[in-house]
Write an enzyme that holds these catalytic residues in place. Structure first.
Site, short mmCIF file in Angstrom:
data_model
loop_
_atom_site.label_atom_id
_atom_site.label_comp_id
_atom_site.label_asym_id
_atom_site.label_seq_id
_atom_site.Cartn_x
_atom_site.Cartn_y
_atom_site.Cartn_z
N ARG A 100 0.82 -1.21 0.00
CA ARG A 100 0.00 0.00 0.00
C ARG A 100 0.85 1.26 0.00
O ARG A 100 0.52 2.25 -0.67
CB ARG A 100 -0.95 -0.02 1.21
CG ARG A 100 -1.88 1.19 1.33
CD ARG A 100 -2.51 1.64 0.02
NE ARG A 100 -3.19 0.57 -0.69
CZ ARG A 100 -3.61 0.68 -1.94
NH1 ARG A 100 -3.38 1.79 -2.64
NH2 ARG A 100 -4.22 -0.33 -2.52
N LYS A 135 2.45 24.60 -3.07
CA LYS A 135 1.11 24.04 -2.87
C LYS A 135 1.21 22.51 -2.95
O LYS A 135 0.75 21.87 -3.88
CB LYS A 135 0.15 24.58 -3.92
CG LYS A 135 -0.07 26.09 -3.80
CD LYS A 135 -0.96 26.63 -4.90
CE LYS A 135 -1.11 28.14 -4.79
NZ LYS A 135 -1.93 28.71 -5.89
N LYS A 167 5.83 38.40 -1.58
CA LYS A 167 4.51 38.37 -2.22
C LYS A 167 3.67 39.55 -1.74
O LYS A 167 4.13 40.39 -0.96
CB LYS A 167 3.83 37.03 -1.95
CG LYS A 167 4.69 35.83 -2.39
CD LYS A 167 3.89 34.59 -2.59
CE LYS A 167 3.14 34.62 -3.91
NZ LYS A 167 2.42 33.36 -4.18
N GLU A 200 6.83 39.69 -6.18
CA GLU A 200 5.59 39.64 -6.94
C GLU A 200 5.08 41.06 -7.17
O GLU A 200 5.07 41.88 -6.25
CB GLU A 200 4.56 38.83 -6.15
CG GLU A 200 3.17 38.79 -6.74
CD GLU A 200 2.19 38.08 -5.82
OE1 GLU A 200 2.26 36.84 -5.75
OE2 GLU A 200 1.38 38.77 -5.15
N ASP A 222 2.02 38.65 -11.41
CA ASP A 222 0.90 37.89 -10.86
C ASP A 222 -0.43 38.35 -11.45
O ASP A 222 -0.79 39.53 -11.38
CB ASP A 222 0.87 38.05 -9.33
CG ASP A 222 -0.16 37.15 -8.69
OD1 ASP A 222 -0.16 35.94 -8.99
OD2 ASP A 222 -0.97 37.64 -7.90
#
Length: 285
Positions: A100, A135, A167, A200, A222
């Site tokens: 598994r 992410k 950012k 950014e 962005d």
């Protein structure tokens, strides 16, 4: 396989097996004779790009060093339904213990590699590279970023420690573009290692502020449209690396690449992929 991945795998497999086995694999212990030997094959049930073969070998070696693996298909290869990636032979209880974990890792990694390859293929003929993001699934980032690399993509920063990425929230909290860049440059001069700065920008006004300040390595555009990316790339004129980000899809990525940007970051490489269907089946004699 790089040393960093091997070191990570040792801890990962130990924790994963501990989570799964508890005080024993009572199903295998009750149904399989101790010491019984057997063989199993990894069967592909979806077309795509296979990834995680080397990781599977490391998992099986950690669980039982006497298991032997005959690899037929290497990481990064295109596979079709019915292909056999490898055979594993040895102690049956060990094979079942590894099953598994091997499948969970390989299915996830192969799904990421397959998705990455689709994006990379869309950029064929351009100089633009596809980047992953942070992410990722907590504690699986090493494997997921390795899968992106296997699929032909390029790894962005690994975490918060290997690049200064300023950012929108950093800009707003610090009081603006110039203030954020000044603090970042003061900070990296005191740091005991070289580190790049990326910032950014959300519009052309912010881009002008960055260009006036300088002292940055890469500019992230962005949520710019392809047309605005092309305009921004022309303004930047190779003074700094460029990256496009924000909601870029299969349908739009080519137009961003044709705008001349150096990198395109795509969170979907890791946050919403479909796993590749694989199966580990006993090979009966």
């Amino acid at each position: 396989m790089e040393k960093e991945i091997k070191d990570y795998l040792a801890q990962f497999v130990k924790q994963a097996v501990t989570e799964d086995i508890g005080d024993g694999d009572h199903t295998s212990l009750s149904t399989i004779e101790e010491g019984a030997q057997g063989e199993a094959k990894l069967i592909v049930k979806d077309p795509g790009i296979i990834a995680g073969v080397e990781v599977a070998q490391a998992i099986m070696a950690y669980i039982d060093q006497t298991l032997t693996c005959e690899v037929l298909i290497q990481d990064g290869s295109e596979v079709a339904v019915g292909d056999i990636a490898f055979y594993v032979s040895g102690n049956i209880q060990s094979i079942l213990l590894a099953e598994r974990l091997v499948l969970n890792v390989m299915q996830r990694m192969s799904g990421i590699a397959t998705t990455t390859r689709k994006y990379v293929d869309l950029l064929e003929g351009t100089a633009t590279k596809v980047l992953d993001t942070r992410k990722t699934t907590p504690l699986l980032r090493v494997l997921e970023k390795e899968a992106v690399r296997i699929g032909g993509g390029t790894n962005h920063r690994f975490g918060l420690f290997d690049m200064i990425l300023i950012k929108d929230n950093h800009v707003d909290y610090s009081g603006g573009i110039a203030a954020a860049l000044q603090r970042a440059n003061d900070y990296r001069k005191k740091l005991s290692k070289p580190i790049e700065i990326e910032i950014e920008v959300r519009n052309f006004a912010e881009l002008d502020e960055v260009l006036n300040f300088g002292e940055v390595d890469r500019i992230m555009l962005d949520n710019f449209s392809p047309a605005d990316v092309a305009k921004a790339v022309q303004i930047i004129d190779h003074r700094f690396e460029t990256e496009a980000s924000g909601g870029i899809t299969f349908d739009t990525i080519r137009s961003y690449a044709e705008a001349g940007v150096d990198y395109i970051s795509v969170g979907a490489l890791t946050h919403s992929v479909k796993s590749l269907d694989l199966s580990l089946k006993a090979k009966l004699i």
